[in-house]
Design a protein around this motif. Structure first.
Motif, mmCIF file in Angstrom:
data_model
loop_
_atom_site.group_PDB
_atom_site.id
_atom_site.type_symbol
_atom_site.label_atom_id
_atom_site.label_comp_id
_atom_site.label_asym_id
_atom_site.label_seq_id
_atom_site.Cartn_x
_atom_site.Cartn_y
_atom_site.Cartn_z
ATOM 1 N N ALA A 91 0.914 -1.420 0.050
ATOM 2 C CA ALA A 91 -0.023 0.190 -0.038
ATOM 3 C C ALA A 91 0.735 1.370 -0.149
ATOM 4 O O ALA A 91 0.484 2.022 -0.633
ATOM 5 N N SER A 109 -7.003 2.516 -0.014
ATOM 6 C CA SER A 109 -8.439 1.857 0.289
ATOM 7 C C SER A 109 -9.481 1.168 0.020
ATOM 8 O O SER A 109 -9.708 0.165 0.233
ATOM 9 N N ASN A 171 -13.572 6.039 -2.792
ATOM 10 C CA ASN A 171 -14.264 5.385 -1.449
ATOM 11 C C ASN A 171 -15.178 4.531 -1.410
ATOM 12 O O ASN A 171 -15.502 3.711 -0.689
ATOM 13 N N GLN A 175 -17.047 0.972 -0.932
ATOM 14 C CA GLN A 175 -17.484 0.717 0.311
ATOM 15 C C GLN A 175 -18.700 0.327 0.540
ATOM 16 O O GLN A 175 -19.032 -0.752 1.514
ATOM 17 N N LEU A 296 -13.235 0.237 5.669
ATOM 18 C CA LEU A 296 -12.270 0.773 4.330
ATOM 19 C C LEU A 296 -11.490 0.615 5.608
ATOM 20 O O LEU A 296 -10.540 0.273 6.370
ATOM 21 N N PRO A 297 -9.979 -0.581 5.012
ATOM 22 C CA PRO A 297 -9.125 -1.632 5.978
ATOM 23 C C PRO A 297 -8.132 0.444 5.941
ATOM 24 O O PRO A 297 -7.381 1.111 5.148
ATOM 25 N N SER A 298 -7.859 0.629 7.172
ATOM 26 C CA SER A 298 -6.915 1.336 8.175
ATOM 27 C C SER A 298 -5.391 1.498 7.071
ATOM 28 O O SER A 298 -4.603 2.603 7.084
ATOM 29 N N THR A 299 -4.935 0.159 6.969
ATOM 30 C CA THR A 299 -4.118 0.079 6.156
ATOM 31 C C THR A 299 -3.497 1.051 4.938
ATOM 32 O O THR A 299 -2.537 1.655 4.904
ATOM 33 N N GLY A 300 -4.920 1.708 4.225
ATOM 34 C CA GLY A 300 -5.110 2.415 2.886
ATOM 35 C C GLY A 300 -4.122 3.791 4.279
ATOM 36 O O GLY A 300 -3.798 4.584 2.822
#
Length: 380
Positions: A91, A109, A171, A175, A296-300
């Motif tokens: 990412a 994300s 996004n 989502q 949504l993944p916080s990693t993004g």
């Protein structure tokens, strides 16, 4: 006055020239963030900050814990950490590619979610043999991420729609649309998440018996490390990389030099989206085995801090993503062992992002110090 000059010269000597500052400024940002985090831990948590940081490392398998459950050891903790590190690394590479072209891909994300969802429903739920399903998962995630990112780049080129606005909107669209399909067709009635993907398509060998240990073996980490060096070669050794960086430095100058600015913007966002799609499949079909609707993944978003901290250098992202993953992955054990709220790790990550964003200003201050000392030397 003499003491002030001594401190200034010491700072300049430590920070070094512009080339060295690419390393020293991020290190200074990390150090200041950890110091600030230690103060927050000491004030709010009421515990020894050093002990809390040690527990962060223990939670990631970088230091041994006092005891382990059956089939577990420091090796199993570290393998789980590698599993979490993989999507973060990919990412952050996605963010870096876009920034090299002067674009801000805040939609990583959403691109992760699109890549992970389409790969899940097309391959993850199939009965294809593993040697076929696993490469297909990677290919589908790569393609869907590239299409999503390329679409954002095309909107920027064709209609001059700000990529931040369009990526945020996508996004939200991804989502809620994907949440609708999961809740309607693919929901697990017990977990209220999507149905788990099959072992044949999962990019992590879960609970693999190695000796007397059960280890989660992440296959995606090999792909992520390979992407680092492929991207570095692409940016530093090819005409395309030169054009991308030229567009990022000045679009008007690049256009004057005969570079197709629009094509490079679309291609940069497509590559950024492709890397985000790979992050999505290693996240949803690797680290996790399912998708939580409407999340949504916080990693993004954390990957933005990672890319800024590494100054968008692909090799530097290896180290910055490692650090940020330590903070996020180790926070759970730090919370249980030290009694510190796990959100402290998010605070430290935010502070790192803040200091990293001030990198240009720090370079300006260092240059200003050098100019002042040079001027005083000439006047003397």
């Amino acid at each position: 006055m003499q003491s002030k000059h001594t401190w200034t010269k010491t700072i300049l000597k430590v920070m070094g020239d512009e080339k060295r500052q690419a390393v020293t400024i991020p290190l200074a940002a990390i150090l200041l963030s950890l110091i600030f985090g230690a103060v927050v831990i000491g004030v709010l948590g009421g515990v020894n900050p050093l002990e809390a940081y040690i527990n962060l490392l223990k939670g990631c398998g970088l230091l041994p814990k006092e005891s382990y459950a059956g089939y577990k050891s420091i090796l199993t903790d570290f393998a789980s950490f590698l599993n979490a590190w993989t999507p973060m690394l990919l990412a952050a590479l996605a963010v870096a590619v876009a920034m090299k072209a002067g674009l801000f891909n805040i939609g990583v994300s959403g691109q992760m979610l699109v890549g992970g969802f389409i790969a899940s429903i097309t391959v993850g739920y199939s009965s294809l043999p593993a040697p076929v399903a696993m490469p297909l998962v990677v290919a589908v995630g790569f393609l869907m991420g590239a299409l999503t990112g390329g679409f954002i780049g095309w909107l920027k080129y064709r209609f001059n729609i700000n990529e931040v606005v369009s990526s945020i909107m996508i996004n939200y669209i991804a989502q809620y649309v994907i949440a609708f399909f999961i809740n309607t067709f693919f929901v697990n009635p017990v977990t209220r998440q999507s149905q788990a993907v099959g072992k044949n398509a999962r990019l992590t060998f879960m609970d693999t018996l190695v000796g007397n240990l059960k280890i989660d073996i992440p296959l995606g980490i090999i792909l992520a490390i390979a992407c680092v060096f492929i991207l570095r070669f692409l940016l530093d050794r090819t005409c395309f990389g030169f054009e991308v960086k030229a567009v990022g430095a000045s679009r008007s100058a690049a256009r004057y030099a005969g570079i197709d600015v629009g094509k490079n913007m679309v291609m940069s966002m497509a590559i950024s989206g492709a890397l985000a799609g790979l992050a999505g499949v290693t996240y949803y079909l690797g680290y996790y085995g399912s998708i939580q609707p409407r999340v949504l993944p916080s990693t993004g978003f954390d990957s933005i801090a990672v890319a800024l901290l590494a100054n968008n250098n692909p090799v530097g992202i290896i180290f910055s993503s490692f650090l940020i993953t330590v903070l996020s992955k180790g926070s759970t054990y730090m919370s249980s062992a030290s009694g510190v709220e796990s959100e402290i790790a998010a605070v430290i990550t935010g502070i790192i992002l803040l200091f990293s964003a001030c990198g240009v200003y720090m370079r300006y201050l260092i240059k200003k110090m050098k100019d002042r000392i040079s001027e005083e030397g000439r006047n003397a």
